[in-house]
Structures are given as C-alpha cells and as structure tokens.
Design an enzyme around this catalytic site. Sequence first.
Site, short mmCIF file in Angstrom:
data_model
loop_
_atom_site.label_atom_id
_atom_site.label_comp_id
_atom_site.label_asym_id
_atom_site.label_seq_id
_atom_site.Cartn_x
_atom_site.Cartn_y
_atom_site.Cartn_z
N SER A 64 0.82 -1.22 0.00
CA SER A 64 0.00 0.00 0.00
C SER A 64 0.84 1.27 0.00
O SER A 64 1.90 1.33 0.64
CB SER A 64 -0.88 -0.01 1.25
OG SER A 64 -1.42 1.26 1.48
N GLU A 86 0.18 3.65 1.69
CA GLU A 86 0.24 4.09 3.09
C GLU A 86 1.63 3.87 3.67
O GLU A 86 2.02 4.53 4.64
CB GLU A 86 -0.79 3.32 3.93
CG GLU A 86 -2.20 3.84 3.85
CD GLU A 86 -2.37 5.18 4.55
OE1 GLU A 86 -1.98 5.30 5.73
OE2 GLU A 86 -2.88 6.12 3.92
N TYR A 131 -1.75 -0.03 10.57
CA TYR A 131 -2.01 -0.69 9.27
C TYR A 131 -0.79 -0.58 8.37
O TYR A 131 -0.32 -1.57 7.79
CB TYR A 131 -3.23 -0.04 8.61
CG TYR A 131 -3.42 -0.39 7.14
CD1 TYR A 131 -4.03 -1.58 6.77
CD2 TYR A 131 -2.97 0.48 6.13
CE1 TYR A 131 -4.19 -1.91 5.42
CE2 TYR A 131 -3.14 0.16 4.79
CZ TYR A 131 -3.76 -1.03 4.44
OH TYR A 131 -3.91 -1.34 3.11
P1 NAP Z 1 -11.53 -4.56 1.37
O1 NAP Z 1 -12.63 -4.19 0.45
O2 NAP Z 1 -11.53 -4.06 2.77
O3 NAP Z 1 -11.45 -6.16 1.39
C1 NAP Z 1 -10.68 -6.84 2.34
C2 NAP Z 1 -10.90 -8.31 2.18
O4 NAP Z 1 -10.12 -8.99 3.19
C3 NAP Z 1 -12.37 -8.77 2.40
O5 NAP Z 1 -12.65 -9.82 1.54
C4 NAP Z 1 -12.32 -9.27 3.84
O6 NAP Z 1 -13.31 -10.24 4.12
C5 NAP Z 1 -10.95 -9.92 3.85
N1 NAP Z 1 -10.45 -10.14 5.22
C6 NAP Z 1 -10.47 -9.28 6.26
N2 NAP Z 1 -9.96 -9.87 7.35
C7 NAP Z 1 -9.62 -11.13 6.98
C8 NAP Z 1 -9.07 -12.24 7.69
N3 NAP Z 1 -8.77 -12.19 8.98
N4 NAP Z 1 -8.86 -13.40 7.00
C9 NAP Z 1 -9.19 -13.48 5.67
N5 NAP Z 1 -9.73 -12.47 4.98
C10 NAP Z 1 -9.93 -11.31 5.63
O7 NAP Z 1 -10.10 -4.14 0.75
P2 NAP Z 1 -9.75 -3.75 -0.77
O8 NAP Z 1 -9.95 -2.30 -0.93
O9 NAP Z 1 -10.38 -4.71 -1.66
O10 NAP Z 1 -8.17 -3.97 -0.74
C11 NAP Z 1 -7.60 -5.22 -1.11
C12 NAP Z 1 -6.19 -5.30 -0.52
O11 NAP Z 1 -5.39 -4.26 -1.06
C13 NAP Z 1 -6.11 -5.14 0.98
O12 NAP Z 1 -5.03 -5.93 1.44
C14 NAP Z 1 -5.79 -3.68 1.17
O13 NAP Z 1 -5.15 -3.49 2.40
C15 NAP Z 1 -4.89 -3.44 -0.01
N6 NAP Z 1 -4.85 -2.09 -0.57
C16 NAP Z 1 -6.00 -1.47 -0.89
C17 NAP Z 1 -5.96 -0.22 -1.48
C18 NAP Z 1 -7.22 0.51 -1.87
O14 NAP Z 1 -7.14 1.74 -2.10
N7 NAP Z 1 -8.35 -0.16 -2.00
C19 NAP Z 1 -4.71 0.40 -1.74
C20 NAP Z 1 -3.55 -0.29 -1.41
C21 NAP Z 1 -3.63 -1.56 -0.84
P3 NAP Z 1 -14.81 -9.80 4.62
O15 NAP Z 1 -15.55 -9.46 3.37
O16 NAP Z 1 -15.26 -11.03 5.29
O17 NAP Z 1 -14.62 -8.62 5.53
O1 G4F Z 2 -10.63 6.69 2.35
P1 G4F Z 2 -9.68 6.60 3.48
O2 G4F Z 2 -10.16 5.94 4.72
O3 G4F Z 2 -8.39 5.87 2.87
P2 G4F Z 2 -6.86 5.77 3.33
O4 G4F Z 2 -6.67 6.04 4.77
O5 G4F Z 2 -6.08 6.60 2.39
O6 G4F Z 2 -6.57 4.22 3.10
C1 G4F Z 2 -7.02 3.55 1.93
O7 G4F Z 2 -6.01 3.65 0.94
C2 G4F Z 2 -4.77 2.99 1.27
C3 G4F Z 2 -3.81 3.22 0.11
O8 G4F Z 2 -3.19 4.47 0.27
C4 G4F Z 2 -5.06 1.52 1.48
F1 G4F Z 2 -3.89 0.86 1.74
C5 G4F Z 2 -6.03 1.34 2.63
O9 G4F Z 2 -6.35 -0.04 2.77
C6 G4F Z 2 -7.32 2.10 2.29
O10 G4F Z 2 -7.93 1.47 1.20
O11 G4F Z 2 -9.14 8.03 3.89
C7 G4F Z 2 -8.57 8.92 2.95
C8 G4F Z 2 -8.34 10.28 3.59
C9 G4F Z 2 -7.59 10.24 4.93
O12 G4F Z 2 -6.63 11.25 4.93
C10 G4F Z 2 -8.65 10.56 5.96
O13 G4F Z 2 -8.16 11.21 7.13
O14 G4F Z 2 -9.61 10.86 3.89
C11 G4F Z 2 -9.56 11.46 5.15
N1 G4F Z 2 -10.92 11.57 5.70
C12 G4F Z 2 -11.54 12.73 6.03
N2 G4F Z 2 -12.75 12.47 6.52
C13 G4F Z 2 -11.74 10.55 5.98
C14 G4F Z 2 -12.90 11.11 6.49
N3 G4F Z 2 -11.59 9.21 5.82
C15 G4F Z 2 -12.64 8.42 6.19
N4 G4F Z 2 -12.51 7.07 6.01
N5 G4F Z 2 -13.79 8.94 6.73
C16 G4F Z 2 -13.96 10.29 6.89
O15 G4F Z 2 -14.99 10.73 7.38
#
Ligand code: NAP
Ligand code: G4F
Length: 338
Positions: free
Chosen positions: A133, A135, A156
């Site tokens: 990520s 992050e 995280y």
């Molecule tokens: P998501 O929608 O939160 O999906 C997470 C998945 O992980 C869900 O299927 C969840 O199952 C499963 N999970 C949670 N806890 C688990 C456990 N203990 N054992 C097995 N499975 C578990 O996340 P996403 O946005 O698709 O992201 C996919 C991956 O990319 C994650 O690793 C995330 O950290 C990473 N990532 C995401 C982003 C982004 O912007 N989306 C960016 C960088 C990296 P349930 O449905 O049962 O909760």
């Molecule tokens: O949408 P967010 O919760 O995403 P964040 O923290 O960037 O993390 C996501 O992206 C990561 C990749 O860079 C992934 F690895 C991670 O698993 C996840 O998918 O928050 C984005 C920004 C933050 O700066 C937060 O402080 O939005 C700001 N924010 C402001 N108000 C909020 C809110 N975020 C959330 N979730 N809810 C709010 O009300």
Amino acid sequence: MKRALITGVTGQDGSYLAEFLLARPEYEVHGLVRRSSSLNRQRIDHLFRADASYRDRFFLHYADLADASCLSSIVERVRPDEVYNLGAQSHVRVSFDQPLYTADVVGLGALRLLEAARNLNRSHPVKFYQASSSEMFGSAPAPQGPNTPFHPRSPYACAKLYAHWQTINYREAYDLFACSGILFNHESPRRGESFVTRKVTLGAARIKEGLQKRLVMGNLDAKRDWGFAGDYVRAMWLMLQQDKPDDFIVATGETHSIHELLEKAFSLVDLDYREFVEFDPRYVRPSEVDVLQGDATRAREVLGWKPEVTFDGLIEMMVEHDLELARREKHAQAFPGR
Ligand code: NAP
Ligand code: G4F
C-alpha cells in the site's frame, strides 16, 4: 487450466480480480471467505448467477489469514499457479483501534501465506502477489516513487510494510516468484462505505434524495491519488505474467484533496457541500498521511499498464451508482413490501 487463489475475494479488489480472471477462459479461481453470522458475498454473488459457466471455474473455501494450518491445507489442496494476497483489515482509522489484530492479519497473515506458498513451490511452481500500500510511504514527501523511503504512519501501514519486506525476502531467500504491488488508493462503486470516496458519493446521493441531512467528516485537507479499482487489478495480474518477479507502484500520478472530492461529488447532484458537511474529531487519525501522489512510470514502461478511468470519471461512476441505490431505498420506504 491456470489456477488462481485469492484471499479477500469478498472485498472490493478481490471481486474485480475474480471477475477479471474468470473472463479469461484459461483460469479456475479459488477464493477464501471468512465465516460470518450473515452472508457478506454481495460483491461476488453475480459471478455465480450471471454466467453459469463460471460455476465450474469459481470455488470458495472457508479460511482466515489468522489460521496458518487452514491456509496451508487449502494451498496444498488447490495447488494454485498464482496466489493473490488481498485479504486484510484494510481500514487505516480502525487499525488505531485494533493494532494487534491488524498486525496479525495484515502482517503475519501475509507471512503465513508466504510459508504455504514456499512449501508448495518445492513441488509446484507458484507465483505470489502481495497487496502492498501507498500508506507505507506515510509522511514521505510527494510524489512518491521507487526511491522514496518508507515512513509508515499507522498500525495498518506498519503491518503492510512488514508484509512487503517479507515478500521481498521470500523472493531473495527462497527464489519464490513473489511480487509486491504498491497500490495507491483505488475506488469504485464497490468500495466499502466507510472509506472517504464512498462515504462522500453515498452521502451526496442520499442527501439529494432526502434520506440524509448532513455528512460528518474528518480532515478535509488530506490529498490522495485516487484511481479506479477495475484498472488496478489488471496491474496485479500483469505483475505475475512477467518473466521476473519485481515490485511496482500503481497510481494515476494525480492528487486531489477531500475538499475537491466533495466539490465534485456534490456538484454532480447540484448541491453545495459546504451546506451539509460537518466536522467530527472522531474521524481524525492520531497521525495522518497528508499527501499521496504516486509515480507509476515503471508500471507504464515495464507492464504496459496505464489507468483508463480519470478522477472525474470515477466520481461520476460512483455518484451515478449511489443515486440509483438511494432512489431504490426511497422507493422501498414509500412502498414498503413491494
Ligand atoms: P476490502 O474491500 O476491505 O477487502 C478486504 C478483504 O479482506 C475482504 O474480503 C475481507 O473479508 C478480507 N479479510 C479481512 N480480514 C480477513 C481475515 N482475517 N482473513 C481473511 N480475509 C480477511 O479491501 P480492498 O480495498 O479490496 O483492498 C484489497 C487489498 O489491497 C487489501 O489488502 C488492502 O489493504 C490493499 N490495498 C487497498 C488499497 C485501496 O485503495 N483499496 C490500496 C492499497 C492496498 P470480509 O468481506 O469477510 O470482511
Ligand atoms: O478513504 P480513506 O479511509 O483511505 P486511506 O486512509 O487513504 O486508506 C485507503 O487507501 C490505502 C492506500 O493508500 C489503502 F492501503 C487502505 O487499505 C485504504 O484502502 O481516507 C482517505 C483520507 C484520509 O486522509 C482521511 O483522514 O480521507 C480522510 N478523511 C476525512 N474524513 C476521511 C474522512 N476518511 C474516512 N474514512 N472517513 C472520513 O470521514
């Protein structure tokens, strides 16, 4: 047939990746699901219904990233050619409330799966994708590229960084074909409702339809590099199709503030966000990541990857989807039982 195993298949990315692989007739897809008291398979239900031919190529297995023995036995049984580790407690704010659980599932969970893959690799070649990520860059100044040092700012991000280095170490120590994709934020209509983009697009749509009066938010000054999840799963797959394993940054190269996100989403429903948004410190993180903006030059040059959906296109797609949801909810309230 090629066999792919996906952890986190019920999540946003897992569902797009399963769809992407199943659209290729050479793939059989195995997904790991967690047992829960109510079914949480909305994002993949259509893959069982829409096309009956997927039923013979799409299989689910109960497992948890916290359970090493079950991961090993599934990997041994399925004998996948490709493993995509997408499962995670993926909410940054929540990781401050559940640091140990997050470290276990995100950090050690990846290691448990790497061990299972290493064992399989002795008798059957397997390729491994780790969902790293942006992050992990945390407070490092933007734009973040391959030479930017990591400085994680949440439990995280620390757990992801541990998994990232373990992935690299398994590649170097055991010759495992292991790749780490450092993906910047990617969103879609399937994004979880508590992430900021979806919270805003759903909020704007529900306010427009009179289902909600205000939107309570945290830090609006943060900036993110937002792309479309459908584009990003293609990059994951491309990494595993290369001759050599490597790590890649996947990003659009653009950054936008939460203010800009609000402006765009609310203007699509002809509203001024300033009239509806309220601040609540509950949504502020103990340590914030201020600006993310990725340099994906290598992904473009080596993988031939580029994003297809723009920031405006992404928010339009999400608002349109959420307006439809809100209208259905309103209709159901007006005509209960229908
Ligand atoms: P998501 O929608 O939160 O999906 C997470 C998945 O992980 C869900 O299927 C969840 O199952 C499963 N999970 C949670 N806890 C688990 C456990 N203990 N054992 C097995 N499975 C578990 O996340 P996403 O946005 O698709 O992201 C996919 C991956 O990319 C994650 O690793 C995330 O950290 C990473 N990532 C995401 C982003 C982004 O912007 N989306 C960016 C960088 C990296 P349930 O449905 O049962 O909760
Ligand atoms: O949408 P967010 O919760 O995403 P964040 O923290 O960037 O993390 C996501 O992206 C990561 C990749 O860079 C992934 F690895 C991670 O698993 C996840 O998918 O928050 C984005 C920004 C933050 O700066 C937060 O402080 O939005 C700001 N924010 C402001 N108000 C909020 C809110 N975020 C959330 N979730 N809810 C709010 O009300």
